[in-house]
Scaffold this active site. Structure first.
Site, mmCIF file in Angstrom:
data_model
loop_
_atom_site.group_PDB
_atom_site.id
_atom_site.type_symbol
_atom_site.label_atom_id
_atom_site.label_comp_id
_atom_site.label_asym_id
_atom_site.label_seq_id
_atom_site.Cartn_x
_atom_site.Cartn_y
_atom_site.Cartn_z
ATOM 1 N N CYS A 146 17.774 -44.650 83.897
ATOM 2 C CA CYS A 146 16.452 -45.228 83.720
ATOM 3 C C CYS A 146 16.246 -45.290 82.204
ATOM 4 O O CYS A 146 16.537 -44.333 81.491
ATOM 5 C CB CYS A 146 15.401 -44.334 84.363
ATOM 6 S SG CYS A 146 13.716 -44.883 84.091
ATOM 7 N N LEU B 232 7.351 -53.974 83.245
ATOM 8 C CA LEU B 232 7.611 -54.851 82.112
ATOM 9 C C LEU B 232 6.260 -55.154 81.479
ATOM 10 O O LEU B 232 5.341 -55.597 82.179
ATOM 11 C CB LEU B 232 8.304 -56.134 82.561
ATOM 12 C CG LEU B 232 8.710 -57.128 81.478
ATOM 13 C CD1 LEU B 232 9.907 -57.966 81.934
ATOM 14 C CD2 LEU B 232 7.580 -58.070 81.063
ATOM 15 N N HIS C 217 10.652 -38.919 76.379
ATOM 16 C CA HIS C 217 10.926 -40.270 76.883
ATOM 17 C C HIS C 217 9.678 -40.991 77.351
ATOM 18 O O HIS C 217 9.750 -42.149 77.760
ATOM 19 C CB HIS C 217 11.936 -40.216 78.022
ATOM 20 C CG HIS C 217 11.355 -39.973 79.385
ATOM 21 N ND1 HIS C 217 10.500 -38.930 79.651
ATOM 22 C CD2 HIS C 217 11.517 -40.639 80.558
ATOM 23 C CE1 HIS C 217 10.156 -38.966 80.928
ATOM 24 N NE2 HIS C 217 10.745 -39.983 81.499
ATOM 25 N N GLY D 127 4.634 -38.383 80.341
ATOM 26 C CA GLY D 127 4.805 -37.245 81.254
ATOM 27 C C GLY D 127 3.655 -37.139 82.240
ATOM 28 O O GLY D 127 2.483 -37.160 81.863
#
Length: 486
Positions: free
Chosen positions: A108, A216, A409, A412
């Site tokens: 991912c 997106l 990333h 969270g």
């Protein structure tokens, strides 16, 4: 499988190392091999201790071959075996590799494209553009695309990733490959180790977003934090950008499922004793460990190819619909992988670095950077929750010693998807986003509600911790103007 049952006191004696670093020493539990370190401020540390994160981190610290520290990024939350936002490194040759330390959605990841067009110039055309994007890129759990890969083509994708699509299928330009982690292809992939079930699940999913937190977004550059770095990355305030967040879909999920089962069944023969069977693992030198690493690389390559295919489609839409407004070219800034394990060299030697919900953050002096990024650092792309900001950062050299060159990333989660649906109705959230001028495309209101901003931590707070820790530097802030929700 032999199991050891342990519990972790949520009031465990964390030692504060500095403003944003906390440590639980390895003496906390007898089976720990290394300490646990958490990057967090005062508010985020409370969130990290709220669910089973600390218990999972302590369990990871018991794995054979683990070195230095088990790490938690500020976006950490409970996951399968490892928490999401967890990083751990094991030493070759006999340290273990654990599919739970990579995750079910292998690779991912996030890809950032930038245009010279300005958001103000495309505002009137945006609803039509988002409509066309929603028609061209399938979304939702289990949904496939318009084409299905035969066995030979599947093998080429699994072995070659984005490199195969660019070089053989002309779905992109050569410059793209210099701006994708690992050049868009993890080495060592073995397509034959990807099961028929995994292939079937992924056969028609190339070029699709999927569900969950995948999306997106068409965005605008709302603020530049570091002018020099932004200029070198080709980012300027007011520009239109596109952020793509998806992975290996059902194929990667099945690869993880297959090897969790295989390692679990072989654990007794391998002499592995674990505190949590979700940590099913095998030594990197074993057939199980070698096979998983090769199958995981193949799934990661599928994900790189998936994001490349989506990029190719979006570029075509921009070229067709926005060419009268100026140059509609979308240039790839970078593509980062989450949920992978990589063999990397550190002072301890060759290590298998597990990054689950974590981004590689190489500093500007790293030999592993593509030539175009040397002296800059690897871009670190941090998407916030849907409808909030995303951040572009670049890694610092200090990250190698601090975090195995790893950063957070995303924001969270702090709320489960079910809790989010109970907290806000999808149609209400849709109206809220549209009232802010954001064009929203999502066929399911309940699925839209699952990714509401209230379900996530504050991305600005998370990113501030990463910067204050010395891991990465903020470059630019991006805000959505159009959202296609998976």
């Amino acid at each position: 499988m032999q199991m050891q049952t342990h519990h972790v006191d949520m009031h465990a004696p964390l030692e504060r190392i500095d403003e944003v670093t906390w440590e639980l020493p390895s003496c906390y539990r007898r089976d720990m091999r290394v300490p646990v370190r958490i990057f967090a401020d005062e508010a985020l540390i409370e969130s990290a201790l709220h669910d089973r994160c600390l218990e999972q981190l302590v369990n990871v610290a018991t794995l054979h071959g683990v070195v230095r520290h088990v790490l938690a990024m500020p976006d950490v939350h409970e996951g399968y075996g490892f928490p999401v936002g967890g990083v751990a490194a094991t030493a070759l040759p006999d340290g273990v590799i654990s599919p739970g330390g990579i995750g079910f959605d292998v690779n991912c990841g996030v890809r950032l494209l930038v245009s010279t067009l300005r958001a103000t110039d495309v505002a009137h055309a945006l609803p039509a553009v988002m409509h066309e994007i929603s028609r061209s890129i399938p979304t939702g759990y289990g949904h496939g695309g318009r084409t299905a890969l035969d066995d030979a083509e599947m093998d080429r994708v699994l072995a070659g990733g984005a490199q195969y699509l660019v070089r053989e299928r002309h779905a992109g330009i050569a410059d793209d490959l210099d701006h994708i982690e690992s050049g868009g292809m993890l080495p060592g992939a073995e397509p034959a180790l990807v099961s028929e079930r995994a292939r079937t699940r992924g056969r028609d999913q190339l070029g699709t977003l999927g569900g969950g937190n995948h999306f997106l977004e068409v965005q605008r550059v709302a603020h530049v934090h570091d002018e020099a770095l932004a200029t070198r990355l080709g980012i300027a305030e007011g520009q239109v950008t596109v952020l793509i967040h998806t992975g290996s879909r059902g194929l990667g999920h099945q690869v993880c499922t297959d090897f969790v089962r295989r390692m679990d069944e072989r654990s007794d023969a391998l002499g592995i004793v674990l505190p949590d069977r979700q940590l099913a693992c095998a030594p990197l030198s074993s057939p199980e460990g070698r096979d998983y690493l090769a199958a995981m690389a193949a799934a990661a390559n599928f994900a790189f190819a998936n994001r490349q295919t989506i990029t190719h489609a979006v570029r075509a839409i921009f070229a067709r619909m926005l060419h009268t407004l100026g140059d509609p070219t979308l240039r790839l800034v970078y593509d980062v992988a989450h949920n992978v394990a990589k063999i990397e060299r550190y002072p301890e030697g060759e290590l298998c670095v597990h990054r689950k919900g974590a981004t590689r953050a190489l500093g500007p002096s790293s030999d592993d950077l593509a030539p175009a990024l040397r002296g800059i650092g690897q871009p670190v792309l941090i998407p916030g929750s849907m409808g909030t900001a995303s951040l572009v950062m670049v890694g610092r050299d200090a990250s190698a010693g601090l975090s195995f060159s790893s950063a957070c990333h995303g924001a969270g989660r702090v709320m489960s998807r079910g809790a989010a649906r109970r907290a806000i109705q999808g149609h209400v959230l849709r109206h809220q986003l549209e009232a802010r001028g954001i064009v929203v495309k999502c066929p399911s209101s309940p699925e839209l509600a699952e990714e509401a901003p209230l379900a996530y931590k504050d991305v600005d707070r998370v990113v501030d911790v990463v910067e204050r820790a010395g891991i990465a530097t903020k470059v630019a802030r991006l805000e959505p103007i159009g959202v296609l929700k998976g």
